[in-house]
Design a protein around this motif. Structure first.
Motif, PDB file in Angstrom:
ATOM      1  N   PRO A  34      -3.002   4.015  -6.200  1.00  0.00           N
ATOM      2  CA  PRO A  34      -4.260   4.899  -5.747  1.00  0.00           C
ATOM      3  C   PRO A  34      -4.738   4.218  -4.320  1.00  0.00           C
ATOM      4  O   PRO A  34      -5.344   4.830  -3.531  1.00  0.00           O
ATOM      5  N   LYS A  35      -4.582   2.863  -4.229  1.00  0.00           N
ATOM      6  CA  LYS A  35      -5.260   2.133  -3.005  1.00  0.00           C
ATOM      7  C   LYS A  35      -4.517   2.308  -1.818  1.00  0.00           C
ATOM      8  O   LYS A  35      -4.858   2.826  -0.808  1.00  0.00           O
ATOM      9  N   GLY A  36      -3.213   2.412  -1.946  1.00  0.00           N
ATOM     10  CA  GLY A  36      -2.307   2.895  -0.927  1.00  0.00           C
ATOM     11  C   GLY A  36      -2.404   4.203  -0.554  1.00  0.00           C
ATOM     12  O   GLY A  36      -2.513   4.370   0.722  1.00  0.00           O
ATOM     13  N   SER A  37      -2.682   4.876  -1.447  1.00  0.00           N
ATOM     14  CA  SER A  37      -2.810   6.583  -1.012  1.00  0.00           C
ATOM     15  C   SER A  37      -3.993   6.692  -0.216  1.00  0.00           C
ATOM     16  O   SER A  37      -4.100   7.448   0.777  1.00  0.00           O
ATOM     17  N   ALA A  38      -5.205   5.898  -0.584  1.00  0.00           N
ATOM     18  CA  ALA A  38      -6.377   6.062   0.062  1.00  0.00           C
ATOM     19  C   ALA A  38      -6.025   5.346   1.568  1.00  0.00           C
ATOM     20  O   ALA A  38      -6.632   6.181   2.340  1.00  0.00           O
ATOM     21  N   VAL A  39      -5.523   4.426   1.702  1.00  0.00           N
ATOM     22  CA  VAL A  39      -5.173   3.762   3.238  1.00  0.00           C
ATOM     23  C   VAL A  39      -4.484   4.753   3.883  1.00  0.00           C
ATOM     24  O   VAL A  39      -4.744   5.065   5.169  1.00  0.00           O
ATOM     25  N   HIS A  40      -3.516   5.211   3.360  1.00  0.00           N
ATOM     26  CA  HIS A  40      -2.634   6.295   4.289  1.00  0.00           C
ATOM     27  C   HIS A  40      -3.088   7.663   4.538  1.00  0.00           C
ATOM     28  O   HIS A  40      -3.269   8.052   5.694  1.00  0.00           O
ATOM     29  N   ARG A  41      -4.234   8.086   3.512  1.00  0.00           N
ATOM     30  CA  ARG A  41      -4.957   9.239   3.908  1.00  0.00           C
ATOM     31  C   ARG A  41      -5.900   9.051   4.895  1.00  0.00           C
ATOM     32  O   ARG A  41      -6.071   9.829   6.015  1.00  0.00           O
ATOM     33  N   LEU A  42      -6.689   7.670   4.816  1.00  0.00           N
ATOM     34  CA  LEU A  42      -7.468   7.565   6.093  1.00  0.00           C
ATOM     35  C   LEU A  42      -6.737   7.382   7.587  1.00  0.00           C
ATOM     36  O   LEU A  42      -7.203   7.856   8.459  1.00  0.00           O
ATOM     37  N   ILE A  43      -5.767   6.510   7.410  1.00  0.00           N
ATOM     38  CA  ILE A  43      -5.007   6.549   8.652  1.00  0.00           C
ATOM     39  C   ILE A  43      -4.686   7.781   9.178  1.00  0.00           C
ATOM     40  O   ILE A  43      -4.807   8.160  10.343  1.00  0.00           O
ATOM     41  N   VAL A  57       0.829  -1.009   0.017  1.00  0.00           N
ATOM     42  CA  VAL A  57       0.071  -0.096  -0.067  1.00  0.00           C
ATOM     43  C   VAL A  57       0.540   1.302   0.036  1.00  0.00           C
ATOM     44  O   VAL A  57       0.647   2.232   1.014  1.00  0.00           O
ATOM     45  N   PRO A  58       1.792   1.201  -1.101  1.00  0.00           N
ATOM     46  CA  PRO A  58       2.669   2.633  -1.127  1.00  0.00           C
ATOM     47  C   PRO A  58       1.760   3.854  -1.342  1.00  0.00           C
ATOM     48  O   PRO A  58       0.715   3.752  -2.247  1.00  0.00           O
ATOM     49  N   THR A  59       2.141   4.952  -1.064  1.00  0.00           N
ATOM     50  CA  THR A  59       1.187   6.308  -1.316  1.00  0.00           C
ATOM     51  C   THR A  59       1.304   6.606  -2.857  1.00  0.00           C
ATOM     52  O   THR A  59       0.570   7.448  -3.216  1.00  0.00           O
ATOM     53  N   THR A  60       2.213   5.784  -3.620  1.00  0.00           N
ATOM     54  CA  THR A  60       2.109   6.060  -5.125  1.00  0.00           C
ATOM     55  C   THR A  60       1.061   5.388  -5.716  1.00  0.00           C
ATOM     56  O   THR A  60       1.176   5.643  -6.907  1.00  0.00           O
TER      57      THR A  60
END
Length: 279
Positions: free
Chosen positions: A81-90, A76-79
């Motif tokens: 889309p899914k990773g960016s969403a996870v990091h944004r939520l956390i 789930v890297p921020t690069t």
């Protein structure tokens, strides 16, 4: 104090995880069950604009119909889309919960919300599961018969507008009384709509070949095809009501983001008469 775990318990009581298809990924995807919840946002899709809305409104919980991590991911890297969403939520302290095919099958569920929006009184599931009171899709009746043309207008007026619009297949003057509905992609159940003896089947994402093959069958129900997002949007108010009943002191909002995949559409000319030459 209401916690994420309390909200999840209420939602899973309404939409039991056991009803989900075995390929599905439902439940709490992001967040700490012990965290307190004072604001909740409900939406169809966990897309960036919805997450932005959840963060901007200070929601500690985002409830969606579609899962964020439906298919397996290896990171789930921020690069991504899914990773960016996870990091944004956390980073925002916003938990994410999804009720997908379990909400489709639950009673009441996604198709009950769609039927209610259309003024259809539900009788039974289209594809029953377990004891027959739950399952995908619904069959019901209108208060009075009306033409397919009038019914199609009813559907368009009841659902949020989209570039996809609302389109129908069948005789515009056909009388409609018994109705089958299935929120989301529903062409896999065209045979069930035919077997049910309904006058019309309302669903989303109908493809050309299954639709034309269906309509060629003698006595087949007419078809009304709507945008996937629009067909499931009425569920948001239903899920919000579930949470409101369980946690009356929590502020619950339905997202204003329009997350339909299609952003532009142009109406075509009326179909030409058979044999007509279009210049």
């Amino acid at each position: 104090m209401v916690t994420v775990a309390d909200a999840v318990a209420a939602l899973e009581a309404a939409y039991p995880p056991a009803l989900a298809q075995d390929w599905d990924a439902v439940g709490l995807a992001v967040g700490d069950p012990a965290e307190p919840v004072t604001r909740v946002l409900v939406a169809v899709d966990p897309l960036p604009e919805v997450i932005d809305e959840a963060v901007a409104t200070g929601a500690q919980l985002l409830v969606t119909h579609h899962p964020l991590l439906l298919r397996g991911v290896h990171g789930v890297p921020t690069t991504a889309p899914k990773g960016s969403a996870v990091h944004r939520l956390i980073r925002a302290g916003t938990a994410l919960f999804s009720a997908h095919t379990n909400a489709d099958a639950a009673n009441p569920g996604v198709s009950d919300a769609l039927a209610e929006a259309l003024g259809v009184t539900v009788e039974r599931p289209l594809a029953p599961q377990e004891d027959g009171t739950v399952g995908i899709g619904r069959i019901g009746t209108l208060p009075e018969p009306e033409t397919l043309a009038a019914f199609t207008r009813r559907v368009a007026d009841a659902l949020p507008p989209t570039a996809w619009g609302v389109r129908a297949g069948g005789d515009p003057q056909r009388q409609i009384r018994r109705v089958a509905v299935s929120g989301g992609a529903g062409d896999s159940m065209l045979h069930l709509a035919r077997a049910a003896g309904v006058d019309v089947y309302v669903t989303a994402d109908l493809r050309h070949h299954p639709a034309t093959d269906h309509l060629a069958e003698p006595g087949a129900p007419a078809l009304v095809d709507v945008a996937h997002w629009a067909s499931e949007h009425p569920w948001c108010a239903q899920a919000a009501a579930v949470l409101a009943a369980a946690a009356p002191d929590v502020e619950i909002t339905v997202s204003t983001a329009r997350t339909d995949a299609w952003s532009l559409g142009h109406a075509s000319r009326e179909p030409a008469a058979p044999g007509a030459v279009i210049s």
